[in-house]
Scaffold this motif. Structure first.
Motif, mmCIF file in Angstrom:
data_model
loop_
_atom_site.group_PDB
_atom_site.id
_atom_site.type_symbol
_atom_site.label_atom_id
_atom_site.label_comp_id
_atom_site.label_asym_id
_atom_site.label_seq_id
_atom_site.Cartn_x
_atom_site.Cartn_y
_atom_site.Cartn_z
ATOM 1 N N LEU A 1 0.822 -1.207 0.000
ATOM 2 C CA LEU A 1 0.000 0.000 0.000
ATOM 3 C C LEU A 1 0.860 1.264 0.000
ATOM 4 C CD1 LEU A 1 -2.830 1.361 0.472
ATOM 5 C CD2 LEU A 1 -2.325 1.164 2.921
ATOM 6 N N ILE A 2 0.607 2.125 -0.981
ATOM 7 C CA ILE A 2 1.246 3.442 -1.008
ATOM 8 C C ILE A 2 0.135 4.467 -1.206
ATOM 9 C CG2 ILE A 2 2.732 4.979 -2.372
ATOM 10 C CD1 ILE A 2 4.543 2.614 -2.896
ATOM 11 N N GLY A 3 0.112 5.503 -0.382
ATOM 12 C CA GLY A 3 -0.930 6.521 -0.565
ATOM 13 C C GLY A 3 -1.736 6.792 0.686
ATOM 14 N N CYS A 4 -1.089 6.707 1.841
ATOM 15 C CA CYS A 4 -1.719 7.113 3.093
ATOM 16 C C CYS A 4 -0.782 8.097 3.759
ATOM 17 C CB CYS A 4 -1.981 5.938 4.020
ATOM 18 S SG CYS A 4 -2.530 6.447 5.677
ATOM 19 N N VAL B 1 9.688 -2.823 -13.446
ATOM 20 C CA VAL B 1 9.200 -3.966 -14.237
ATOM 21 C C VAL B 1 9.911 -4.048 -15.590
ATOM 22 C CG1 VAL B 1 6.919 -4.068 -13.127
ATOM 23 C CG2 VAL B 1 7.173 -2.750 -15.214
ATOM 24 N N GLU B 2 10.278 -2.892 -16.147
ATOM 25 C CA GLU B 2 10.987 -2.949 -17.436
ATOM 26 C C GLU B 2 12.369 -3.570 -17.266
ATOM 27 O OE1 GLU B 2 10.612 1.017 -19.010
ATOM 28 O OE2 GLU B 2 8.684 0.538 -19.978
ATOM 29 N N LYS B 3 12.977 -3.295 -16.139
ATOM 30 C CA LYS B 3 14.298 -3.850 -15.858
ATOM 31 C C LYS B 3 14.183 -5.342 -15.503
ATOM 32 C CE LYS B 3 18.038 -1.528 -13.390
ATOM 33 N NZ LYS B 3 18.140 -0.765 -12.134
ATOM 34 N N GLY B 4 13.176 -5.667 -14.715
ATOM 35 C CA GLY B 4 13.029 -7.037 -14.205
ATOM 36 C C GLY B 4 12.542 -8.024 -15.250
ATOM 37 N N GLY B 5 11.765 -7.545 -16.225
ATOM 38 C CA GLY B 5 11.264 -8.400 -17.298
ATOM 39 C C GLY B 5 10.479 -9.585 -16.787
ATOM 40 N N SER B 6 10.746 -10.749 -17.397
ATOM 41 C CA SER B 6 9.924 -11.932 -17.113
ATOM 42 C C SER B 6 10.221 -12.537 -15.747
ATOM 43 C CB SER B 6 10.155 -12.986 -18.197
ATOM 44 O OG SER B 6 11.532 -13.271 -18.227
ATOM 45 N N SER B 7 11.262 -12.049 -15.080
ATOM 46 C CA SER B 7 11.586 -12.640 -13.771
ATOM 47 C C SER B 7 10.614 -12.177 -12.689
ATOM 48 C CB SER B 7 13.020 -12.270 -13.373
ATOM 49 O OG SER B 7 13.083 -10.884 -13.115
ATOM 50 N N ILE B 8 9.821 -11.170 -13.001
ATOM 51 C CA ILE B 8 8.941 -10.625 -11.964
ATOM 52 C C ILE B 8 7.720 -11.518 -11.764
ATOM 53 C CG2 ILE B 8 7.372 -8.702 -11.444
ATOM 54 C CD1 ILE B 8 9.493 -6.862 -12.590
ATOM 55 N N ASP B 9 7.484 -11.852 -10.509
ATOM 56 C CA ASP B 9 6.364 -12.728 -10.170
ATOM 57 C C ASP B 9 5.642 -12.118 -8.967
ATOM 58 O OD1 ASP B 9 4.642 -14.682 -9.422
ATOM 59 O OD2 ASP B 9 6.176 -16.228 -9.070
ATOM 60 N N VAL B 10 4.398 -11.680 -9.180
ATOM 61 C CA VAL B 10 3.687 -11.011 -8.089
ATOM 62 C C VAL B 10 2.525 -11.860 -7.562
ATOM 63 C CG1 VAL B 10 4.295 -8.660 -8.783
ATOM 64 C CG2 VAL B 10 2.251 -9.722 -9.740
ATOM 65 N N ARG B 11 2.601 -13.162 -7.773
ATOM 66 C CA ARG B 11 1.527 -14.020 -7.284
ATOM 67 C C ARG B 11 1.349 -13.865 -5.772
ATOM 68 N NH1 ARG B 11 2.954 -19.649 -10.026
ATOM 69 N NH2 ARG B 11 4.984 -18.626 -9.968
ATOM 70 N N GLY B 12 0.098 -13.787 -5.336
ATOM 71 C CA GLY B 12 -0.179 -13.652 -3.904
ATOM 72 C C GLY B 12 0.027 -12.241 -3.385
ATOM 73 N N ARG B 13 0.226 -11.300 -4.313
ATOM 74 C CA ARG B 13 0.417 -9.915 -3.873
ATOM 75 C C ARG B 13 -0.362 -8.962 -4.774
ATOM 76 N NH1 ARG B 13 5.487 -11.841 -3.898
ATOM 77 N NH2 ARG B 13 6.342 -10.535 -5.559
ATOM 78 N N GLU B 14 -0.738 -7.836 -4.199
ATOM 79 C CA GLU B 14 -1.401 -6.790 -4.970
ATOM 80 C C GLU B 14 -0.883 -5.456 -4.453
ATOM 81 O OE1 GLU B 14 -6.005 -5.851 -5.453
ATOM 82 O OE2 GLU B 14 -5.477 -7.718 -6.454
ATOM 83 N N LEU B 15 -0.698 -4.507 -5.368
ATOM 84 C CA LEU B 15 -0.223 -3.166 -4.964
ATOM 85 C C LEU B 15 -1.338 -2.156 -5.173
ATOM 86 C CD1 LEU B 15 2.053 -1.051 -4.246
ATOM 87 C CD2 LEU B 15 2.610 -1.021 -6.694
ATOM 88 N N TRP B 16 -1.707 -1.450 -4.106
ATOM 89 C CA TRP B 16 -2.685 -0.365 -4.226
ATOM 90 C C TRP B 16 -1.967 0.965 -4.066
ATOM 91 C CZ3 TRP B 16 -7.388 -1.878 -0.584
ATOM 92 C CH2 TRP B 16 -8.027 -3.006 -1.120
ATOM 93 N N VAL B 17 -2.241 1.857 -5.005
ATOM 94 C CA VAL B 17 -1.748 3.218 -4.919
ATOM 95 C C VAL B 17 -2.988 4.095 -4.754
ATOM 96 C CG1 VAL B 17 -0.427 5.000 -6.101
ATOM 97 C CG2 VAL B 17 0.168 2.597 -6.446
ATOM 98 N N THR B 18 -3.142 4.714 -3.587
ATOM 99 C CA THR B 18 -4.408 5.409 -3.317
ATOM 100 C C THR B 18 -4.274 6.926 -3.467
ATOM 101 O OG1 THR B 18 -3.890 5.218 -0.958
ATOM 102 C CG2 THR B 18 -5.473 3.655 -1.827
ATOM 103 N N THR B 19 -5.271 7.485 -4.145
ATOM 104 C CA THR B 19 -5.298 8.925 -4.388
ATOM 105 C C THR B 19 -6.749 9.331 -4.663
ATOM 106 O OG1 THR B 19 -4.352 10.699 -5.725
ATOM 107 C CG2 THR B 19 -4.794 8.644 -6.867
ATOM 108 N N TYR B 20 -6.962 10.533 -5.168
ATOM 109 C CA TYR B 20 -8.335 10.968 -5.431
ATOM 110 C C TYR B 20 -8.550 11.187 -6.932
ATOM 111 C CZ TYR B 20 -5.846 15.437 -4.993
ATOM 112 O OH TYR B 20 -4.947 16.455 -5.107
#
Lengths: 407, 140
Positions: free
Chosen positions: A287-290, A309-328
């Motif tokens: 969580l980012i945005g509080c 993500v552009e640097k990491g390419g196919s090695s990136i695996d976000v299974r079991g995770r979610e990113l929320w960026v909160t704003t208005y």
């Protein structure tokens, strides 16, 4: 209490039933607190609008007052509400979502323009302007950074102030109550998370206005985090900060502080440890945005994420995770859309008008939270009863994409 | 003819939300959270029973800012107390009472009031009359 001609007429019902009732509450509360008159406010900011917090009783009241003709008399914003979107496919009950939408609908009819915890970004108040704000981090920012004047309006009082354009004149609306009583000499090294410092100062100062000397903020982000934390552990609506508060020199002139605290980097270390010891397993919300991100912060975060993500390419695996960026709402331009599109497949959501803190994350099967916000961590661990971890913003992003959970 | 002795106690109060109220006294010698301590669907205060139509005497309100909404909701369902007398008021309690038209007063002589209620009213039904204009609470 002394009332102006307009206020007398409002109280007598000439401006409608809802305004009369709202003003009656404000006058009674003001009288009980010893206020001699009311003050006109230019901006009301309502808190307590998440259905998960205020329940059916709150929903009923907000709908009733709006149905009775309660409309905004001055510029009005409100806090963000529970996040309506899913977390890894898990959603809140439809009944709960519908009730939340009824609250938002009523507030829209009242005339709420924005749903955010940073009303100072959507309508920055001028120096000396009187406000009726109810969100702690925003009240601290308005008084301490912008030199506007607002108490922390409790419960429905900010809503009633929105309908009448008035609040009672007491607390920090009066100059004498803005004078600090506790001195904090701060000497911390670069790189120390000022969010933790805010928490400590809040605890020590209680409901007294602190004077914070020798503290340097590198950017608004640090200042926001610091004040948000301070508001988590303290009731004070204001902190006088050397070099930040516009009239700090006048406010401290002649003050002899009885309570003095010297705080260094060491004081913060034990706190940091407490927030970093949790064992995190299962599905994680990053969580980012509080408090809510400004446009510049949003673009900065999204650009950084795209870079990773552009640097990491196919090695990136976000299974079991979610990113929320909160704003208005109101920030979606072409660049933001392009950035968001590049991040969609990595479970990244830009959540507008929502707040994770008031979302009962345990109900949507979040097992742990990683955030850069000490305030969010502090509330989420209590309200949603799940472990949380606080990291610097960049590390939240690195950890999210690169799956390095141990800090 | 022998007329039964009927004690009558008077305590001075300061009205905050004006109006008169009468009802069986419920005495709770603590701060109450209207969100946590109360079943707002039935008007029952945990450990003390029904509060509907009764005169509540308690230290004050604590906790959640949802409190005023709960008082309002009770009142709409005709489950609210007839009046409240407290040791300390706070903005949230006043808000709830004004919105719901519930007379509210502060008892400055709190120790006298709590003595009467603890000694005379314990285990028996006491009726209280709150007369805001006169600044009086009468216990019979």
């Amino acid at each position: 209490m002394y009332l102006t001609n307009v206020e007398e007429r409002m109280l007598n019902g000439e401006y409608g039933y809802a305004r009369a009732l709202a003003l009656k509450v404000i006058v009674r509360v003001g009288e009980a607190l010893g206020a001699e008159e009311l003050v006109e406010v230019s901006h009301a900011h309502i808190s307590g609008i998440s259905y998960l917090n205020i329940g059916d009783a709150g929903l009923e009241f907000i709908e009733d007052i709006v149905n009775a003709g309660g409309t905004a008399y001055v510029f009005t914003s409100a806090n963000p509400y529970m996040v309506l979107s899913d977390f890894l496919g898990n959603k809140h009950d439809d009944k709960v979502i519908n009730k939340q939408l009824r609250i938002v609908d009523a507030l829209n009819r009242l005339g709420v323009k924005f749903y955010t915890c940073v009303p100072y970004n959507v309508r920055p108040p001028r120096y000396g302007e009187h406000l009726a704000w109810a969100e702690s981090n925003a009240v601290l920012y308005a008084n301490s950074v912008l030199g506007a004047l607002s108490n922390k309006e409790g419960g429905p009082l900010a809503l009633l102030a929105a309908i009448t354009g008035r609040t009672y004149k007491s607390g920090v609306h009066l100059r004498d109550n803005r004078v600090p009583e506790v001195l904090f000499n701060v000497k911390v090294s670069d790189g120390v998370d000022l969010g933790f410092l805010g928490l400590i100062i809040g605890e020590l100062t209680g409901s007294k206005v602190p004077y914070i000397s020798n503290l340097r903020f590198k950017c608004t982000y640090e200042l926001k985090q610091f004040l948000a934390s301070l508001g988590t552990t303290s009731n004070t609506p204001m902190a006088v900060i050397q070099g930040v508060t516009p009239d700090y020199k006048e406010l401290i002139r002649g003050v002899e502080f009885k309570d003095v605290y010297d705080l260094g980097s060491e004081s913060i270390k034990s706190y940091v440890k407490e927030f970093r010891e949790n064992v995190l397993t299962g599905n994680g919300l990053y969580l980012i945005g509080c408090p809510h991100l400004s446009f510049n912060e949003l673009v900065e975060v999204l650009r950084y994420a795209v870079g990773v993500v552009e640097k990491g390419g196919s090695s990136i695996d976000v299974r079991g995770r979610e990113l929320w960026v909160t704003t208005y709402e109101g920030f979606i331009n072409d660049e933001v859309v392009k950035l968001i599109n590049k991040l969609l497949r990595y479970n990244v959501k830009v959540v507008t008008n929502g707040c994770a803190v008031v979302s009962r994350l345990d109900s949507i099967k979040v097992d742990y939270v990683v955030t850069d916000s000490v305030k969010a961590s502090s509330y989420i661990s209590r309200l949603s009863r799940i472990p949380t971890l606080v990291l610097p913003r960049v590390d939240v992003l690195n950890t999210y994409f690169l799956n390095k959970i141990n800090y | 003819m022998c007329v039964g002795f009927k004690p009558r106690f008077e305590v001075r109060v300061r009205p905050v939300v004006s109006g008169d109220a009468e009802g069986e006294v419920i005495f709770v010698n603590k701060y109450i959270s209207f969100l946590g301590d109360l079943d707002s669907e039935r008007g029952i205060l945990h450990g003390h029973g029904c509060i509907s139509g009764k005169l509540m005497v308690f230290l004050g309100m604590k906790g959640s800012t949802v409190g005023p909404y709960v008082i309002y909701s009770l009142s709409k369902k005709s489950l609210a107390p007839s009046g409240m007398i407290v040791k300390e008021v706070d903005p949230l309690l006043i808000t709830g009472c004004v919105l719901s038209n519930i007379p509210l007063a502060i008892a400055d002589e709190w120790s006298k009031l709590s003595n009467v209620l603890q000694n005379y009213c314990s285990g028996r039904r006491c009726i209280g009359k709150l007369l805001c204009r006169e600044g009086l609470l009468i216990i019979e």
